[in-house]
Design a protein around this motif. Structure first.
Motif: not given
Lengths: 250, 411, 408
Positions: A50-51, A53, A76-77, A80, A93, A106, A108, A112-113, B73, B171, B173-175, B177, B179, C105
């Protein structure tokens, strides 16, 4: 004749005295990559269907228990921060001007994706202490002579894995590859050193890739842009206050 | 045959009191059955209507696979295109876009999960009813870009009050974060804790910003004109929108509600079966009585030469005629009463005083008329009437005339 | 007294007619009684399952615990409470627990659940989990790192018996705690909600991972047969006060079941009304006929001096007798039916296969006898009989004796 025999005997015994145990090798491997402290700039590229980065961040490590990360790109980040102390982790943040302590739900989730989970980040050093190690074989991997070490979690260690295979370079114990398996023996994640190079006076993996098997076309690569080792880092870096304060140079 | 019918009719009119009671029993029995079934149906439908009006709507449209994990997604790429495509559907009363996502809420030192709904407040208010259940503050308005509405249980969990500033992490959609900070402008209380504890609301544009979903949405929620048409609407939308889109009706969205409905239907079946038995007994009683009373009369008829079989047939014919009249009266009566009540509704609030009202129990029930059920019941009742007469008719015809005449006096 | 005898004799004078009426009343009553007992069986099951799976009759927590299940809010003096429970004769059993939300988990998945620390032997007397183990074993007091999970959860997380799960919680001191547990047993209650959200470890394990020392968060109480929940609840509140302790009956924790039962009762009352209308019609036919046939007889009675009100009373008593016989027969048949069906039960899945998810419901329904639900319909039936006989009897009594005698 006798002298030769004694000499040979000594040689063999010296060999076994000087040969490292699997545990020691793994420990050395970690030390190689971390040093007592390290500080530098990393580039993390996350690729999913999907992306794609790329995050750029400053990172400070002290010992095995303290890690501080500040992201400075993309915009944007930027700002952080992530602080790890022992088993606990906090994120700052700037968009909401808040420090969030990572709750159990959180742990697991992806950091940051990426393909690294928060738990992975927190447990960086666990491969040394939470497992029993033994050398399985010697193989050639990526053009190097390597030891294949089998790491089985200790009885009460809070790690999800059933076993980890760890390949490290025979010559300097540089980590080459780690394969993470569940208890049924299914391969779940792979961490591989793609490029090896010199940084801060050491030879370390400068490009690593983490893949989650089964997550179609997803991977995270980590490139080391700058790294210096064993520089003194103040303890005040690893505080919540620092997490919240953005210094000009970051 | 014709003579039989004539004689049968005459017999019926002759003892109008007896016939009256028989017809009354049949008609009332049928009417009762029709009503009970309609009532239970109405209860069921009310429950579905009420429950789906809280939040889920009747039908939801997503990208295939969205409902399972609510993955950002799998958001719809072009919801407005879908909206224009389905606008022609007659059965749709209202539709609206939504963004639904799992998020982390953080307030003071508490961080925990919730489900965020980004909604269009105006359109949403025509589809769902949560906005009417505010306990403090108010629901969102189109201008509330940084307002958030939370449920009572969630507010308690986090210790929120009006004006509290909560942070939402998600999360995008562009990956990246996502906030953002929101101020609590309203606290709702639906009474359903699975909603009150979990769902928070912001405006659609605010959600689009948070999740980097500009111009997009994760789903479309639809309110149908009539709840009975939901199944048809769902399949026709599904066909129209094709492979990559999932069109889910409330059964798939709230399976617990479907289970509840099924349970009620099971209960209804059992109730109806037993009421039917009771009605049958009532009819049997009346029919039996009337035959028993006439043993003497039959005796005389047989003495005069009427064959046994003719007696039996006569009795059965009478029962048939009575049954038909009773069924018609009962059917029509039941139909009228049920349809009047169906429009006006039965107000349960007076009963509710000794029952505790709950959000799931509707206070007004609208019984539902279904012609196929009425016909079924009418047929069954008629059959019961006829069968009820056969045994005694056969028995009566077996008496020796003299015995019958004499027995008839003391029955 | 004499006219009671006469009334009784009158009833027996037309045996067939009486028999038919009485059987109609009896059967009608029997079926209604059966219906109500099935409903009661259904409720009982719902209630017992909820109680048996998790709740017990009563739950005692520290105030504020139920809002967020925060392990910090633990019961401070649980011994005082357990001592009281030990001494009270209405208490059948109790069980101490720790409940906290946690995340589990595995290598391939994660799930939020309610972690429940139990004392295995106490718990076995309060809830049924110990009896629903479908694979592996129940917990033992000495298990330090064993966990029981539901079948659904095991499938979702991809773990089998003996495999590892990591439990992650926020401990009472605010830190994040993680520990590895191994699946010792898998339970299958048949109720998906339970199977996917409850997991069990020993009380000691929970206290360890949450740094709770010897504290517990909940005491679940099961009462003896016949004990009234409301009374015990009130007594506990009187003894320990409402400020520090939050004492709730299962009705307050799961009002949804109460609501379901209430709604169904509503429908039953509706049906009851209808049933009586139908019965009344049948009965009134009989009574009316018997009065009309005896108009001449009544005329004669009145001519020799019987007062009109006596006639009325006589007719009323006749219908009371019919009613009583009908009631006795009805209850007898009803009880026999209940016992017969009670042996085999009614399998709801025959009527519908989709009842898996309902909280607290299992497939088989067994009728349950509730005395009030036998008495109420019987009394109402009697009342209907009396009312229905009023009109014809009063009418008969009003006739002038001479007209009555001449009436054919």
């Amino acid at each position: 004749m006798k002298r030769i025999a004694i000499f040979l005997l000594l040689l063999f015994s010296l060999d076994s005295v000087f040969a490292l145990t699997a545990y020691e090798m793994v420990k050395k491997s970690e030390n190689l990559v971390r040093g007592n402290t390290n500080q530098g700039i990393l580039e993390m590229t996350i690729t999913t269907p999907y992306f794609t980065r790329t995050l750029k961040m400053h990172i400070w490590n002290k010992g095995l228990k303290k890690t501080f990360v500040r992201i400075f790109s993309p915009a944007k980040e930027a700002g952080i921060g992530s602080l790890k102390m022992g088993d606990e982790m906090w994120n700052y943040l700037p968009a909401i001007e808040k420090i969030i302590k990572i709750p159990p739900s959180m742990m697991m989730s992806a950091w940051m994706g990426s393909d690294f989970s928060n738990d992975d980040v927190v447990k960086e050093s666990s491969i040394v202490e939470d497992y029993n190690h033994r050398i399985l074989t010697e193989e050639r991997l990526s053009g190097y002579d390597a030891y294949k070490i089998e790491c089985i979690p200790k009885e009460n260690a809070p790690v999800v894995w059933g076993k980890i295979y760890f390949w490290l370079r025979k010559s300097d114990h540089l980590p080459l590859k780690q394969e993470y398996y569940d208890e049924k023996g299914k391969l779940i994640k792979v961490l591989e050193s793609i490029e090896v190079g010199s940084m801060g006076g050491r030879v370390i993996p400068i490009l690593s890739e983490m893949r989650t098997i089964g997550k179609e076309n997803s991977k995270t690569t980590l490139r080391v842009r700058e790294m210096s080792f064993d520089v003194s880092i103040a303890d005040s870096v690893f505080t919540l206050r620092h997490l919240q304060t953005l210094r000009a140079k970051e | 045959m014709k003579t039989f019918i004539k004689i049968a009719w005459r017999n019926i009119f002759r003892n109008w009191r007896r016939s009256f009671f028989a017809i009354l029993a049949i008609a009332t029995g049928l009417g009762a059955l029709i009503f009970v079934w309609a009532f239970v149906d109405g209860t069921n439908q009310q429950e579905v209507s009420t429950y789906t009006s809280f939040l889920s709507g009747h039908i939801q449209i997503h990208k295939t696979g969205f409902q399972r994990e609510l993955s950002v997604f799998r958001a719809l790429d072009n919801p407005s295109a879908i909206l224009s495509e389905i606008a022609h559907q007659e059965n749709i009363e209202e539709f609206s876009e939504r963004i639904e996502q799992r998020v982390l809420l953080s307030f003071a030192d508490k961080t925990s999960g919730a489900i965020l709904m980004g909604v269009d407040p105006e359109k949403e208010s025509k589809i769902t009813t949560l906005w009417k259940m505010m306990e403090h503050g108010r629901f969102l308005g189109p201008a509330d870009q940084s307002g958030i509405v939370v449920g009572k249980d969630l507010a308690e969990r986090f210790n929120l009050s009006l004006g509290s500033e909560v942070s939402v992490l998600a999360q995008a959609a562009d990956g990246s974060l996502g906030a953002a900070k929101f101020k609590v402008i309203g606290i709702y209380h639906s009474g359903i804790d699975t909603i009150d504890r979990v769902y928070v609301f912001v405006t659609l544009p605010a959600a689009q910003d948070l999740f980097a979903l500009w111009g997009r949405a994760t789903g479309i929620v639809i309110k149908a004109k009539k709840i009975e048409s939901v199944t048809n609407l769902q399949s026709s939308l599904s066909k129209e929108l094709g492979q990559g889109i999932e069109v889910l009706d409330w059964r798939k969205i709230i399976p617990e509600l479907e289970t509840s409905v099924i349970l009620h239907e099971v209960e209804a079946t059992i109730i109806l079966a037993i009421v039917f038995l009771i009605v049958a007994i009532g009819i049997l009683n009346t029919v039996l009585m009337s035959v028993v009373e006439r043993v003497r009369e039959f005796g005389i008829m047989m003495a005069l030469g009427t064959a046994n079989l003719q007696i039996t047939m006569l009795v059965v014919m009478e029962a048939f005629l009575l049954g038909t009249v009773g069924v018609i009266l009962g059917g029509v009566g039941g139909l009228i009463v049920t349809s009047i009540l169906g429009k006006r509704g039965i107000d349960l609030t007076s009963y509710m005083e000794f029952l505790q009202a709950s959000p799931r129990t509707p206070d007004i029930i609208y019984p539902i008329l279904r012609l196929d059920r009425i016909i079924l019941l009418a047929g069954l009742v008629l059959m019961v009437t006829i069968f009820a007469s056969i045994y005694p008719a056969v028995k009566a015809a077996r008496y020796q005339p003299v015995v019958a005449i004499r027995t008839g006096e003391t029955v | 007294m004499l006219f009671l005898k006469i009334a009784w004799k009158n009833v027996l004078r037309r045996p067939t007619r009486t028999a038919i009426t009485v059987s109609a009343i009896g059967l009608g009553l029997a079926f209604f009684v059966l219906l109500w007992s099935l409903a009661d069986g259904l409720y009982a099951q719902l209630i017992n399952n909820s109680i048996g799976f998790q709740l017990g009759h009563l739950q005692i927590n520290a105030t504020g615990f139920r809002q967020e299940y925060n392990p910090k809010i633990a019961l401070n003096e649980s011994d005082k409470i357990t001592d009281w429970l030990e001494k009270d004769k209405r208490i059948k059993n109790y069980s101490k627990r720790i409940e906290t939300p946690a995340f589990l988990y595995s290598a391939t998945g994660s799930m939020g659940i309610l972690l429940t620390g139990i004392n295995p032997s106490e718990e076995a007397k309060v809830t049924v989990i110990s009896r629903t183990i479908s694979a592996g074993d129940y917990l033992d007091e000495r298990d330090e790192r064993s966990i029981l999970i539901g079948k659904y959860l095991a499938e979702n997380l991809g773990v089998d018996l003996g495999e590892k799960l990591i439990v992650t919680v926020s401990a009472a001191d605010g830190t994040l705690a993680q520990e590895a547990f191994r699946v010792k047993g898998i339970f299958n209650t048949g109720v998906e909600n339970f199977d996917k959200s409850l997991v069990f470890i020993t009380l000691a394990s929970a206290q360890r991972i949450l740094t709770l020392e010897k504290k517990v968060s909940t005491i679940a109480v099961v009462l003896k047969e016949g004990a009234k929940v409301e009374e015990v609840e009130q007594d506990l509140k009187n003894e320990f006060g409402n400020v520090i302790y939050d004492i709730r009956s299962w009705k307050e924790i799961m009002p949804i079941i109460v609501q379901m039962i209430d709604l169904f009762n509503l429908i039953l009352y509706l049906v009851l009304e209808i049933v009586f209308v139908v019965m009344a019609i049948g009965v009134s036919n009989t009574i009316l006929m018997s009065v009309i046939e005896r108009t001449r007889e009544f005329g004669m009675l009145m001519a020799i001096g019987t007062s009109g009100s006596r006639i009325v009373k006589m007719v009323i008593f006749e219908s009371i007798f019919i009613g009583i016989i009908g009631i006795i027969i009805g209850n007898a048949i009803g009880i026999i039916l209940i016992l017969a069906i009670g042996r085999i039960g009614i399998d709801l899945s025959l009527i519908s296969s989709a009842l898996r998810n309902y909280p607290g419901l299992m497939r088989m329904v067994y009728p349950v006898i509730v005395i009030q639900h036998l008495i109420i319909p019987s009394l109402l039936l009697l009342l209907v009989n009396v009312l229905v006989s009023l009109y014809p009897s009063v009418k008969a009594a009003r006739l002038k004796p001479m007209e009555a005698i001449r009436f054919i």
